[in-house]
Design a protein around this motif. Structure first.
Motif, mmCIF file in Angstrom:
data_model
loop_
_atom_site.group_PDB
_atom_site.id
_atom_site.type_symbol
_atom_site.label_atom_id
_atom_site.label_comp_id
_atom_site.label_asym_id
_atom_site.label_seq_id
_atom_site.Cartn_x
_atom_site.Cartn_y
_atom_site.Cartn_z
ATOM 1 N N SER A 58 -77.170 -43.412 -50.070
ATOM 2 C CA SER A 58 -76.643 -42.508 -51.096
ATOM 3 C C SER A 58 -75.864 -43.283 -52.150
ATOM 4 C CB SER A 58 -75.725 -41.470 -50.465
ATOM 5 O OG SER A 58 -76.411 -40.738 -49.485
ATOM 6 N N GLY A 59 -76.358 -43.249 -53.387
ATOM 7 C CA GLY A 59 -75.659 -43.890 -54.487
ATOM 8 C C GLY A 59 -75.716 -45.400 -54.485
ATOM 9 N N ARG A 60 -76.467 -45.974 -53.555
ATOM 10 C CA ARG A 60 -76.590 -47.431 -53.454
ATOM 11 C C ARG A 60 -78.060 -47.789 -53.297
ATOM 12 N NH1 ARG A 60 -73.181 -48.545 -48.360
ATOM 13 N NH2 ARG A 60 -74.085 -46.556 -47.787
ATOM 14 N N PRO A 61 -78.432 -48.996 -53.652
ATOM 15 C CA PRO A 61 -79.837 -49.396 -53.504
ATOM 16 C C PRO A 61 -80.265 -49.405 -52.036
ATOM 17 C CG PRO A 61 -78.625 -50.971 -54.844
ATOM 18 C CD PRO A 61 -77.618 -50.046 -54.243
ATOM 19 N N PRO A 62 -81.526 -49.111 -51.766
ATOM 20 C CA PRO A 62 -82.012 -49.167 -50.383
ATOM 21 C C PRO A 62 -82.092 -50.605 -49.880
ATOM 22 C CG PRO A 62 -83.800 -48.672 -51.887
ATOM 23 C CD PRO A 62 -82.558 -48.716 -52.707
#
Length: 154
Positions: A94-98
């Motif tokens: 959530s809200g960050r790169p995978p």
């Protein structure tokens, strides 16, 4: 009337076998994602604390620790090689790169954050699917934004 229609649609078609449980294994935490090798020789399970590979009888063959943030757990994927010797996982955050994790039965682990990777758009970075080639040498990574990567295992 609607109930009768649904009952008719949900009936098992004639001639099809009913599903049979082959094996079951209790897990200490929920399974975030599972993958069955094309050969049926093994199953990979991604949990919040580990990646486990189980044989056709459900017995754990090998495992590797992994840490999955509970807020990220709903968008995880796992795939296992046909030879049951390595797995690839993706964890959308959530809200960050995978991130992609590669685990090998001999203990090798690789971690790849997709932050700032060429060609990935901010709203299209989530990994939607993973696949491994039949020879176990290529990993396909599909993204929600409509991008597809084919990468070598090495």
């Amino acid at each position: 009337m609607l109930t009768l229609l649904l009952a008719l649609l949900l009936q098992q078609p004639a001639g099809l076998p009913s599903p049979q449980r082959i094996w079951e294994a209790p897990l200490r935490s929920r399974a975030l994602s599972v993958s069955l090798a094309p050969s049926g020789m093994c199953t990979a399970v991604l949990r919040q604390a580990s990646v486990e590979v189980r044989n056709e009888a459900g017995q754990r063959v090998w495992a590797s620790p992994v840490s999955v943030d509970p807020q990220d757990a709903d968008w995880s994927r796992i795939v296992i090689s046909p030879q049951c010797d390595w797995t690839a996982t993706s964890i959308n955050r959530s809200g960050r790169p995978p991130v992609l994790h590669i685990f090998h039965k001999d203990g090798f682990r690789a971690f790849l954050s997709l932050d700032g990777m060429l060609g990935l758009q901010p709203n299209g970075t989530n990994v939607s699917s993973l696949a491994i080639s039949p020879d176990g040498k290529l990993l396909a990574v599909g993204f929600e934004g409509g991008l597809l990567w084919i990468v070598g295992k090495n």
